[in-house]
Design a protein around this motif. Structure first.
Motif, PDB file in Angstrom:
ATOM      1  N   ASP A  33       0.936  -1.112  -0.082  1.00 25.78           N
ATOM      2  CA  ASP A  33      -0.101   0.158  -0.024  1.00 25.78           C
ATOM      3  C   ASP A  33       0.782   1.164  -0.017  1.00 25.78           C
ATOM      4  O   ASP A  33       1.660   1.532   0.984  1.00 25.78           O
ATOM      5  CB  ASP A  33      -0.928  -0.215   1.252  1.00 25.78           C
ATOM      6  CG  ASP A  33      -1.572   1.276   1.130  1.00 25.78           C
ATOM      7  OD1 ASP A  33      -1.751   2.085   0.446  1.00 25.78           O
ATOM      8  OD2 ASP A  33      -3.063   1.083   2.132  1.00 25.78           O
ATOM      9  N   ASN A  35       0.303   4.245   0.684  1.00 23.26           N
ATOM     10  CA  ASN A  35       0.194   5.019   2.122  1.00 23.26           C
ATOM     11  C   ASN A  35       0.622   4.456   3.051  1.00 23.26           C
ATOM     12  O   ASN A  35       0.622   5.131   4.355  1.00 23.26           O
ATOM     13  CB  ASN A  35      -1.288   5.169   1.967  1.00 23.26           C
ATOM     14  CG  ASN A  35      -1.965   5.935   0.850  1.00 23.26           C
ATOM     15  OD1 ASN A  35      -1.199   7.203   0.535  1.00 23.26           O
ATOM     16  ND2 ASN A  35      -3.208   5.404   0.095  1.00 23.26           N
ATOM     17  N   LYS A  36       1.107   3.054   3.227  1.00 22.68           N
ATOM     18  CA  LYS A  36       1.310   2.256   4.464  1.00 22.68           C
ATOM     19  C   LYS A  36       2.974   1.651   4.283  1.00 22.68           C
ATOM     20  O   LYS A  36       3.308   1.631   5.162  1.00 22.68           O
ATOM     21  CB  LYS A  36       0.262   1.505   4.889  1.00 22.68           C
ATOM     22  CG  LYS A  36      -1.210   2.125   5.209  1.00 22.68           C
ATOM     23  CD  LYS A  36      -2.072   1.102   5.797  1.00 22.68           C
ATOM     24  CE  LYS A  36      -3.447   1.786   6.167  1.00 22.68           C
ATOM     25  NZ  LYS A  36      -4.473   0.833   6.265  1.00 22.68           N
ATOM     26  N   ASP A  37       3.219   1.344   3.103  1.00 21.91           N
ATOM     27  CA  ASP A  37       4.339   0.498   2.954  1.00 21.91           C
ATOM     28  C   ASP A  37       4.761   1.005   1.629  1.00 21.91           C
ATOM     29  O   ASP A  37       4.750   0.260   0.555  1.00 21.91           O
ATOM     30  CB  ASP A  37       3.929  -0.792   3.080  1.00 21.91           C
ATOM     31  CG  ASP A  37       5.382  -1.937   2.870  1.00 21.91           C
ATOM     32  OD1 ASP A  37       6.412  -1.207   3.026  1.00 21.91           O
ATOM     33  OD2 ASP A  37       5.019  -3.202   3.056  1.00 21.91           O
ATOM     34  N   PRO A  61       5.645   0.366   7.320  1.00 17.14           N
ATOM     35  CA  PRO A  61       4.633  -0.137   7.754  1.00 17.14           C
ATOM     36  C   PRO A  61       5.042  -0.430   9.335  1.00 17.14           C
ATOM     37  O   PRO A  61       6.078  -0.289   9.966  1.00 17.14           O
ATOM     38  CB  PRO A  61       4.597  -1.666   6.992  1.00 17.14           C
ATOM     39  CG  PRO A  61       6.173  -1.604   6.765  1.00 17.14           C
ATOM     40  CD  PRO A  61       6.415  -0.327   6.359  1.00 17.14           C
ATOM     41  N   SER A  62       3.941  -0.757  10.238  1.00 17.60           N
ATOM     42  CA  SER A  62       3.855  -1.045  11.726  1.00 17.60           C
ATOM     43  C   SER A  62       5.057  -1.795  12.076  1.00 17.60           C
ATOM     44  O   SER A  62       5.591  -1.608  13.168  1.00 17.60           O
ATOM     45  CB  SER A  62       2.601  -1.376  12.306  1.00 17.60           C
ATOM     46  OG  SER A  62       2.185  -2.550  11.779  1.00 17.60           O
ATOM     47  N   ASP A 154       3.832   8.993  14.126  1.00 13.85           N
ATOM     48  CA  ASP A 154       2.137   8.206  13.974  1.00 13.85           C
ATOM     49  C   ASP A 154       1.639   8.423  15.197  1.00 13.85           C
ATOM     50  O   ASP A 154       2.574   8.611  16.386  1.00 13.85           O
ATOM     51  CB  ASP A 154       2.196   6.877  13.616  1.00 13.85           C
ATOM     52  CG  ASP A 154       0.975   6.624  12.894  1.00 13.85           C
ATOM     53  OD1 ASP A 154      -0.098   7.289  13.063  1.00 13.85           O
ATOM     54  OD2 ASP A 154       0.421   5.549  12.860  1.00 13.85           O
ATOM     55  N   ASP A 160       6.758   7.001  11.052  1.00 13.76           N
ATOM     56  CA  ASP A 160       6.006   6.212  10.216  1.00 13.76           C
ATOM     57  C   ASP A 160       6.470   6.674   8.645  1.00 13.76           C
ATOM     58  O   ASP A 160       5.862   6.074   7.856  1.00 13.76           O
ATOM     59  CB  ASP A 160       4.452   6.268  10.276  1.00 13.76           C
ATOM     60  CG  ASP A 160       3.855   7.717  10.302  1.00 13.76           C
ATOM     61  OD1 ASP A 160       4.657   8.689  10.091  1.00 13.76           O
ATOM     62  OD2 ASP A 160       2.714   7.640   9.651  1.00 13.76           O
ATOM     63  N   TYR A 161       7.220   8.006   8.700  1.00 17.17           N
ATOM     64  CA  TYR A 161       7.441   8.449   7.445  1.00 17.17           C
ATOM     65  C   TYR A 161       8.862   9.047   7.354  1.00 17.17           C
ATOM     66  O   TYR A 161       9.067   9.896   8.556  1.00 17.17           O
ATOM     67  CB  TYR A 161       6.519   9.563   7.014  1.00 17.17           C
ATOM     68  CG  TYR A 161       6.963  10.447   5.638  1.00 17.17           C
ATOM     69  CD1 TYR A 161       6.727  10.082   4.451  1.00 17.17           C
ATOM     70  CD2 TYR A 161       7.830  11.745   5.928  1.00 17.17           C
ATOM     71  CE1 TYR A 161       6.960  10.598   3.327  1.00 17.17           C
ATOM     72  CE2 TYR A 161       8.017  12.327   4.609  1.00 17.17           C
ATOM     73  CZ  TYR A 161       7.655  11.992   3.562  1.00 17.17           C
ATOM     74  OH  TYR A 161       8.123  12.676   2.464  1.00 17.17           O
TER      75      TYR A 161
END
Length: 201
Positions: A33, A35-37, A61-62, A154, A160-161
């Protein structure tokens, strides 16, 4: 510069061209994704003698996130003590003058050798995936190199970025001067070619 490219493993690598001339390399993750990975890296050479711009952008990602303390420690280990660290802890930068000496302070401080990066909306490199990555447009006559890292945290308190950018102004200045001279010649040639065309009134 090379470390950003070397560490970007597992990315699909494509050449970047401008007016039909290959002038860089672009790598990106094909899966996940965006927006996430997501992971992408751009290296620009242009007409310079070497790579003058590298930027790597990661959406984490988390299970790949880390603490702010771990990030700052890693950045200092790789690039050394920074010129400035924002009070909000959202970015760090490193400014080097023409002699290679590290400046202490931000780019807007008095005596700063490196200019504002001079990003212009719509100016940059369109990647093979048709997204625009803005590149510096302003010459830094007193600046040899400029590094910048900025990030977001986050709600879980982890990064997270992450965006890390390296600009070699000694090469960039040469590239921009050559580009501007070429564009000037092209404009003059076009005006000359169109000089005989008259308006149809």
């Amino acid at each position: 510069k090379s470390s950003l490219m070397t560490n970007a493993k597992g990315l699909k690598m494509l050449s970047v061209s401008n007016n039909g001339i290959e002038n860089g390399i672009y790598g990106y993750t094909e899966k996940g994704d965006p927006n996430k990975d997501y992971d992408q890296v751009l290296a620009i050479k242009g007409d310079a003698d070497g790579i003058w711009f590298v930027e790597r952008i990661q959406m984490l990602p988390s299970n790949k996130r880390f603490t702010l303390e771990a990030l700052v420690e890693s950045l200092r280990k790789r690039y050394g003590k920074e010129s400035s660290l924002t009070p909000q802890y959202t970015s760090m930068d490193w400014s080097f003058d023409n002699s290679g000496r590290l400046f202490s302070g931000g780019i807007f401080n008095e005596g700063a050798p490196c200019p504002d990066t001079g990003f212009v909306e719509g100016k940059g490199v369109t990647t093979p995936r048709m997204n625009l990555i803005k590149t510096p447009q302003r010459i830094g006559k007193t600046c040899k190199a400029y590094y910048k890292a900025f990030w977001s945290i986050d709600g879980d308190g982890l990064v997270d970025y992450l965006d890390v950018m390296i600009i070699d102004y000694s090469l960039m200045n040469k590239y921009i001067q050559q580009r501007d001279a070429k564009e000037k010649i092209e404009r003059e040639q076009k005006v000359k070619q169109q000089s005989s065309v008259k308006p149809n009134l």
